[in-house]
Every structure is written in structure tokens, then in C-alpha cells.
Scaffold this motif. Sequence first.
Motif, mmCIF file in Angstrom:
data_model
loop_
_atom_site.group_PDB
_atom_site.id
_atom_site.type_symbol
_atom_site.label_atom_id
_atom_site.label_comp_id
_atom_site.label_asym_id
_atom_site.label_seq_id
_atom_site.Cartn_x
_atom_site.Cartn_y
_atom_site.Cartn_z
ATOM 1 N N GLU A 98 29.196 55.788 -42.417
ATOM 2 C CA GLU A 98 28.343 56.629 -43.250
ATOM 3 C C GLU A 98 26.998 55.980 -43.553
ATOM 4 O OE1 GLU A 98 29.320 59.675 -43.881
ATOM 5 O OE2 GLU A 98 31.188 59.236 -42.818
ATOM 6 N N GLY A 99 26.746 54.810 -42.982
ATOM 7 C CA GLY A 99 25.476 54.136 -43.204
ATOM 8 C C GLY A 99 25.469 53.190 -44.385
ATOM 9 N N LEU A 100 26.616 52.974 -45.019
ATOM 10 C CA LEU A 100 26.697 52.032 -46.135
ATOM 11 C C LEU A 100 26.550 50.614 -45.619
ATOM 12 C CD1 LEU A 100 27.393 51.272 -49.105
ATOM 13 C CD2 LEU A 100 29.791 51.258 -48.399
ATOM 14 N N VAL A 101 25.582 49.865 -46.163
ATOM 15 C CA VAL A 101 25.366 48.474 -45.752
ATOM 16 C C VAL A 101 26.495 47.612 -46.336
ATOM 17 C CG1 VAL A 101 23.799 46.501 -45.786
ATOM 18 C CG2 VAL A 101 22.869 48.831 -45.665
ATOM 19 N N LEU A 102 27.237 46.944 -45.458
ATOM 20 C CA LEU A 102 28.405 46.165 -45.882
ATOM 21 C C LEU A 102 28.075 44.709 -46.145
ATOM 22 C CD1 LEU A 102 31.021 47.610 -43.342
ATOM 23 C CD2 LEU A 102 30.455 48.442 -45.639
ATOM 24 N N ASN A 103 27.208 44.116 -45.337
ATOM 25 C CA ASN A 103 26.808 42.733 -45.583
ATOM 26 C C ASN A 103 25.433 42.500 -44.975
ATOM 27 O OD1 ASN A 103 27.353 42.620 -42.851
ATOM 28 N ND2 ASN A 103 28.432 40.657 -42.945
ATOM 29 N N ARG A 104 24.859 41.356 -45.272
ATOM 30 C CA ARG A 104 23.499 41.077 -44.792
ATOM 31 C C ARG A 104 23.325 39.573 -44.698
ATOM 32 N NH1 ARG A 104 18.581 42.915 -48.569
ATOM 33 N NH2 ARG A 104 19.250 41.027 -49.657
ATOM 34 N N LEU A 105 22.804 39.115 -43.559
ATOM 35 C CA LEU A 105 22.581 37.692 -43.331
ATOM 36 C C LEU A 105 21.145 37.470 -42.882
ATOM 37 C CD1 LEU A 105 25.811 36.938 -41.249
ATOM 38 C CD2 LEU A 105 25.444 36.331 -43.650
ATOM 39 N N SER A 106 20.474 36.498 -43.480
ATOM 40 C CA SER A 106 19.130 36.119 -43.044
ATOM 41 C C SER A 106 18.755 34.790 -43.682
ATOM 42 C CB SER A 106 18.106 37.188 -43.436
ATOM 43 O OG SER A 106 16.805 36.779 -43.017
ATOM 44 N N GLY A 107 18.012 33.993 -42.923
ATOM 45 C CA GLY A 107 17.502 32.736 -43.476
ATOM 46 C C GLY A 107 16.085 32.872 -44.002
ATOM 47 N N ASP A 108 15.500 34.073 -43.888
ATOM 48 C CA ASP A 108 14.120 34.313 -44.329
ATOM 49 C C ASP A 108 14.147 34.966 -45.702
ATOM 50 O OD1 ASP A 108 11.551 35.449 -44.761
ATOM 51 O OD2 ASP A 108 11.138 35.318 -42.611
ATOM 52 N N HIS A 109 13.875 34.181 -46.749
ATOM 53 C CA HIS A 109 13.981 34.687 -48.116
ATOM 54 C C HIS A 109 12.915 35.725 -48.439
ATOM 55 C CE1 HIS A 109 17.183 31.919 -49.086
ATOM 56 N NE2 HIS A 109 16.465 30.904 -48.600
ATOM 57 N N SER A 110 11.747 35.613 -47.844
ATOM 58 C CA SER A 110 10.718 36.622 -48.103
ATOM 59 C C SER A 110 11.132 37.964 -47.502
ATOM 60 C CB SER A 110 9.372 36.177 -47.526
ATOM 61 O OG SER A 110 9.436 36.041 -46.115
ATOM 62 N N LEU A 111 11.789 37.944 -46.352
ATOM 63 C CA LEU A 111 12.286 39.180 -45.754
ATOM 64 C C LEU A 111 13.387 39.785 -46.616
ATOM 65 C CD1 LEU A 111 12.429 41.219 -43.423
ATOM 66 C CD2 LEU A 111 14.005 39.661 -42.257
ATOM 67 N N LEU A 112 14.276 38.945 -47.133
ATOM 68 C CA LEU A 112 15.348 39.451 -47.990
ATOM 69 C C LEU A 112 14.793 40.101 -49.247
ATOM 70 C CD1 LEU A 112 17.986 36.575 -47.718
ATOM 71 C CD2 LEU A 112 18.125 38.875 -46.742
ATOM 72 N N ARG A 113 13.780 39.483 -49.855
ATOM 73 C CA ARG A 113 13.174 40.081 -51.060
ATOM 74 C C ARG A 113 12.527 41.425 -50.733
ATOM 75 N NH1 ARG A 113 11.715 34.638 -52.008
ATOM 76 N NH2 ARG A 113 9.650 34.975 -51.093
ATOM 77 N N ALA A 114 11.883 41.489 -49.575
ATOM 78 C CA ALA A 114 11.242 42.745 -49.178
ATOM 79 C C ALA A 114 12.284 43.828 -48.909
ATOM 80 C CB ALA A 114 10.376 42.521 -47.940
ATOM 81 N N LEU A 115 13.396 43.460 -48.297
ATOM 82 C CA LEU A 115 14.455 44.437 -48.038
ATOM 83 C C LEU A 115 15.111 44.893 -49.333
ATOM 84 C CD1 LEU A 115 16.122 42.871 -44.865
ATOM 85 C CD2 LEU A 115 14.535 44.802 -44.978
#
Length: 473
Positions: free
Chosen positions: A70-87
Motif C-alpha cells: 500500500e506504499g507504507l514506508v517500513l524502514n529507511r537506511l542512509s548515512g547522509d544525515h542531511s538527506l534524512l532531514r530533508a526526507l
Amino acid sequence: MTPVSALPERLLASWQRSEEYGVSVEDVEPVFTGTFDQESLFFQCGREVLTDLHRTLAAEPISLMLTDAEGLVLNRLSGDHSLLRALDAVHLAPGFAYSEREAGTNGLGLALADRVPTLVRAEEHYSLSLCTYTCAAVPVLDPRTGRLEGSVNLTTWSSSSSELLLALAQSAANNTAVLMLARSRGRSPRPTPRGEVFRVETARLEPGSGTLRSLSTSWTSALSLTKTALAAGRVVAAVGEPGSGRSTVLAQAERETRPRERILAASPPAPQDVEAWLSLWTPELGKPHTAVVLCDVDALPAWVAERLRDLVLHAGGPVPFSMTAERFEDIPAALASLVDTVVQVSPLRDRPTDVLPLARYAARRARGRDVDFTPAAQRALADYGWPGNVEQLHRVVKDAARRTDVIDVGHLPGELRSGPGHRLTRIEAFERDEIIRVLARPGISMKAAAAELGMSRATIYRKIAQYGIRTDG
């Protein structure tokens, strides 16, 4: 911005659907559903695959995600903290639904809608708030059943190279399916997903936007009372049976009273989601032209109701606020003290003239066009008691409408063709449904039905009377 005429055919079709869904061009306003089952085979295998991939991409500005079907985001991985804040700012984060219906054209939403690998670059996104990203997503199918389980989604800045993004997503999706097949023995089926607990809704073509009008006096009276109270700045509690349309009457009255309002609709969260759920209110309540519909407040613990009351009262100005509950006396005291007007919403069985208009509306929503009902189907729908109210009616009709352009009794559940009586055992219910299935076949004779069912004609007639089965036509 990319000219609409320059979009590829798939993206253009997605943009058109996004417009029909009423998705905002400016901002993404997805649904927050909270936690999910972490024991599913898809999630465990997908998480393992993405964790391994993340180790090789930790220094890259890429976010790796799993979503459900259904498009529900289950998890998220990234080493870029600025990208994570933007997301985080656009709610592309665990717990939020990012389907095409919720967020417009985006990589994972389109991949799930079309069930093919998809890359959506920068201004190809429908919402302007997503134009700084490029998203590659690949659907993951259960290797045994072919059922859509979800997607692998990779997101990066639109200024970054995207040439390998789709290939990486495809590899991760394939590895997930292979791992699922290797570990599939003895695993239980996928659990039913949880419903939404948080939604920011704009003026869409939904019941709450007032697109369905010719209903019973009981409904229009409740709507009129609600509109009068909201126009006077009062806090309204709509009470009645679950599924009867309590939140719809509030949303529709809000739309007609203040057409430009955004509606923040929320349902009680699971215990583990309470703090995250409460944290969502502060930024939303501070936005102008935002109305609040809080559903099922009678299910909120007293301490959560007190925290929410304080958030509403200290929002920096008056907030259009309303709530739903089964009974007023069950509303937590902290929220009951805010209520100025109580509106009683009648159950569907007490408004039989609403059944067919609501059924036609639900069918049109499911098919995207008008769907016909045979006279026999209309009688079956109108005569049924609808213990689950409008919610049950919509579920039954949408299931039928997805299978046919003309709904007949054979497309409806067996209980809709049975009269009132004692509660059936599972064996009796199976027998009743088999009789209905056979008798609903066009042109079948009672003799042929008896032969197929392995019964005598006398037995079939007795069973028809026993189960109260209607044999129209």
C-alpha cells in the motif's frame, strides 16, 4: 517545471490520476499509520538485503527503503544525515504511506500502481516538494503466489547521478524475492495491514468533500446541525455506531462551512505509537486553515486525551476541532469538557433510503465510472440490516464492483441473500453460500442445481426456506 506534454506516457497517466485523487501540487500530505508487523517474511528478507547493500553505500547520498503493497514506508537506511532531514520534511519516513493516491506521482507509488520497475526524476514528480529528489523503485512479488508484497525504493538528490539507481533497486528487489523463496517453508500468510491513524486531507472527491448529497432526512438533519455548530465556532462530537458516517458528517460539514480548510483526521494509535502520534500534532496545529477531526476518542487513554487537549488549547489560536465516539459518556473527561454540541448519527439500518445512493457512490469510486445494479441486487442491498453500517456497505460494493460492470446478487456475499434467523455454524454458512452460488448462475434450473449440489430438489427447497435465501429470477 517539466511541461506536461513532455512527460512519458506512464508518467502522464500517473499525473492525471494524481489530479483526480486531489493530491496537492505544492506539498505532500501522506497518511501516518504507525507501526507494522515486523515478523513478515517480506520485511525480514528485505531488511536483510537492504542492510547488506547499505554497508557498501554508507558514504553515498542515497536512502534505501522498503514499503508494503500500500506504499507504507517500513524502514529507511542512509548515512547522509542531511538527506534524512530533508526526507523527514516531506514525510518520506517510516510509518507514512506514500502511494500514488496519497503523494501523487513518485517512484515507489508508480512502481506499485503499475507493478513495474520505475524511475522518477526531479520535476517528473507531481508534487513540487519532491522535485529535489530522484526515486527508483521496484515491486517485490511473493515468489510462490505472485502476490504484490511491497517495493524496494532508493532515493537520492535530483542533482546526483541516477544512472545506476534503478539497477541497484532491481538487484535488491530480486535478491529479496530469492531470499523469500529460500525461507518460505512453514511461514504464515501476511497479516492484514493496520488502518491509517493520521491523515491530512485537502478537498478531494471523497464523501467528506460533499460530493454525495441526496441522502435521507436523518442524514441531512445531522449535517445541518453540524454545519450550524461549526459556523458558530463550537466543538462538535458526532456520536453513533462505528461505520455509520460520524467522521464523514464532520468532514463534509467542515468542507461546506470553511471550503478552504485542511482537515487533519486522526484515529487512536497503538500503544507503541503514542509518542510519535502526539509529536505529529504540534507542527500541523500551527498551520493556518487547519481543522481537526479526531476519530474514536472513546478509545483514547485518559492521559493521552489530556496531552492532546493541552496541545489543542495551546496551539496559538482557536483550532476548528471536532471528534467522534460511540457514546458521549465514553469520551475521556479532558476532551468531553471541550464539547459544545453533540450530533447523533443514525445507523444505516435506520436510513434505508441511503443504501442505494451510497452503494452507487462506492461502486463508482471502485471502478472510476458508474456501475449498474440489477433489481435483485438492489433489493438484496436495501433489505439487509448492515450491522457494520456504511463501512460494511462500501466494502461489499467495492469488492463486487471490481469484478463486474453490472452487480447482481451473485456478486454479493451470501448473507445478503439470507433472511434473518439463528447464527449459522461455519458448515451451515458454507452450505448456504454454495446453494446461493449455484442458484445465482444465469438460466440454471432447479433440477440442474440439485444435481450439481448433490441434493434432491425437495432438499434444496427446504434449505432455501431454512436459510431465508431469496431466489429472485
